[in-house]
Design an enzyme around this catalytic site. Structure first.
Site, short mmCIF file in Angstrom:
data_model
loop_
_atom_site.label_atom_id
_atom_site.label_comp_id
_atom_site.label_asym_id
_atom_site.label_seq_id
_atom_site.Cartn_x
_atom_site.Cartn_y
_atom_site.Cartn_z
CB CYS A 30 -17.29 -10.54 4.61
SG CYS A 30 -18.74 -11.54 4.77
CD GLN A 58 -3.06 -0.86 0.04
OE1 GLN A 58 -3.15 0.21 -0.59
NE2 GLN A 58 -3.87 -1.89 -0.22
CG HIS A 89 -4.08 -5.92 -7.78
ND1 HIS A 89 -5.19 -5.59 -7.03
CD2 HIS A 89 -3.37 -6.79 -7.04
CE1 HIS A 89 -5.15 -6.24 -5.88
NE2 HIS A 89 -4.05 -6.98 -5.86
N1 PLP Z 1 -0.53 -6.38 1.79
C1 PLP Z 1 -1.38 -5.34 1.87
C2 PLP Z 1 -1.07 -4.23 2.80
C3 PLP Z 1 -2.51 -5.30 1.06
O1 PLP Z 1 -3.35 -4.27 1.14
C4 PLP Z 1 -2.77 -6.39 0.18
C5 PLP Z 1 -3.98 -6.42 -0.65
O2 PLP Z 1 -4.98 -5.80 -0.35
C6 PLP Z 1 -1.84 -7.43 0.12
C7 PLP Z 1 -0.73 -7.39 0.94
C8 PLP Z 1 -2.03 -8.61 -0.78
O3 PLP Z 1 -1.83 -8.24 -2.12
P1 PLP Z 1 -2.39 -9.16 -3.31
O4 PLP Z 1 -3.86 -8.93 -3.36
O5 PLP Z 1 -1.70 -8.68 -4.52
O6 PLP Z 1 -2.04 -10.55 -2.97
#
Ligand code: PLP
Length: 397
Positions: free
Chosen positions: A328, A182, A204
């Protein structure tokens, strides 16, 4: 749907047109396996090199060999954590925080079942970590410390550069992993100037497609591979390289780096406008996150005495996408572990909404949300079972 106002960019982002354009030739005519010897494969193998350099620059790594392509942020975290622990079986102590993403927390639960000791460092009401506690917990037995760079629900930034110093000073043999999913594209990253050993990112979240991520591994840090097989990624992640998506990740990294100033100024301005527009105009709205020390695109607002899911449904009816602070889990709605760790009052926990912007967010979209929110909340206040409490809160403001 006529109107779509997408304010859930911490969940995922739209693919930038420029990223898609860059990827298309590798999905169509340039389909060669980059490991092949013939001339036809040169374009694929060169594209891999370019993308690796783009990601290297994006995270501020010293060397492109420090970049491993993965499929997502979760794979990056799993590769880092399992890779370090598999390589260091005698040390069975891990330190992390109470507010990490489930891709890290659920992994540590598995390690606890195997007999590892895991310490979860808590946060205060401002979402700040207790660094003295973290320092005290590090011992000779600590194999790994892992801390996220920015929180997905609140956007709060942890001082990972400083934490890296603390970790290495206390135990130079402890590996420090940072989940930067993030932070990537929202704040500057320059890992070569830090003592951070590894960071994970996910395409993504910054306008590349889903299904591609990367792991930075500082030279000298040894990890066992998560996926064994061929020699790809210098033996650290087997499997024929996903060239089109890697190309997309590289381009998205380049664009995100070029947009960083815009993100820090303009996206932040729009986020602040949205936040103030809601908190000032709605008596039962309260900020659930720290006012400063946050990534520029994220806000989290609690609407006291009403249900977040109802707010989301009303927003969705008029084309606005946001997310609730609740996850959820197995059919039951659990209040967010992040907001609970910050001690957010019970009255606001269930009505928490996260808005996350991107460089594609427009001012008129923010104005529309500011205009519509008071009407939605007023409607939901009327059906809240907490009428006396709402009345008391109204009189207080
Ligand atoms: N770490 C954090 C802080 C995230 O917000 C997310 C996804 O929301 C992930 C890891 C996992 O990423 P990915 O969805 O690409 O596996």
């Amino acid at each position: 749907m006529d109107k779509l106002i997408y304010l859930d960019n911490n969940a995922t982002t739209k693919v930038d047109e420029k990223v898609l354009e860059e990827m298309l030739p590798y999905l169509k005519e340039e389909y060669a396996n980059p490991s092949s010897m013939y001339d036809f494969a040169k374009k694929s193998s060169n594209a891999l090199k370019v993308a690796r350099r783009q990601v290297q620059e994006f995270v501020g790594a010293e060397n492109e060999k420090e970049i491993i392509f993965t499929s997502c942020g979760s794979e990056s975290a799993n590769t880092a954590i399992k890779g370090v622990l598999a390589n260091n079986k005698t040390k069975r102590h891990i330190i992390t925080t109470a507010v990490e993403h489930p891709c890290v927390l659920n992994l540590y639960k598995q390690y606890e079942k195997q007999g590892y000791k895991v310490d979860y460092i808590g946060v205060n009401a401002q979402g700040e970590l207790n660094l003295d506690e973290l320092k005290d917990k590090i011992t000779d037995e600590t194999a790994l410390v892992s801390v996220m760079w920015a929180n997905n629900e609140t956007g709060i930034i942890f001082p990972v550069e400083k934490i890296a110093e603390i970790v290495k000073e206390k135990n130079p043999h402890t590996t420090f992993y940072v989940d930067a999913v993030q932070a990537a594209g929202k704040i500057p990253m320059n890992v070569k100037n830090t003592k951070i050993d590894m960071i994970g990112i996910s395409g993504h979240k910054f306008h590349a497609p889903k299904g591609i991520g990367a792991l930075y591994v500082k030279s000298g840090t040894i990890i066992s591979p998560l996926i064994n097989g061929g020699h790809q990624e210098r033996g650290r992640r087997a499997g024929t390289e996903n060239v089109p998506y890697i190309v997309g990740l590289g381009k998205a990294a380049e664009l995100a780096l070029n947009s960083l100033d815009y993100e820090l100024k303009e996206v932040k301005r729009l986020r602040d406008k949205l936040e103030q527009g809601i908190v000032k105009n709605i008596f039962n709205a309260r900020l659930n996150t720290a006012p400063t020390n946050r990534v520029p695109n994220t806000t989290n607002i609690g609407f006291q005495y009403i249900e977040g899911e109802l707010i989301l449904l009303h927003l969705s009816d008029i084309g606005i996408c946001a997310s609730s602070g609740s996850a959820c889990t197995s059919g039951s709605l659990e209040p967010s572990h992040v907001l609970r760790a910050m001690g957010i009052p019970f009255t606001a926990l269930h009505g928490s909404i996260r808005f996350s912007l991107s460089r594609f967010t427009k001012e008129e979209e923010i104005d529309y949300v500011i205009e519509k929110m008071p009407q939605i909340i007023e409607k939901l206040n009327k059906i809240s079972p907490y009428q006396d409490e709402l009345e008391a809160l109204k009189n207080l403001k």
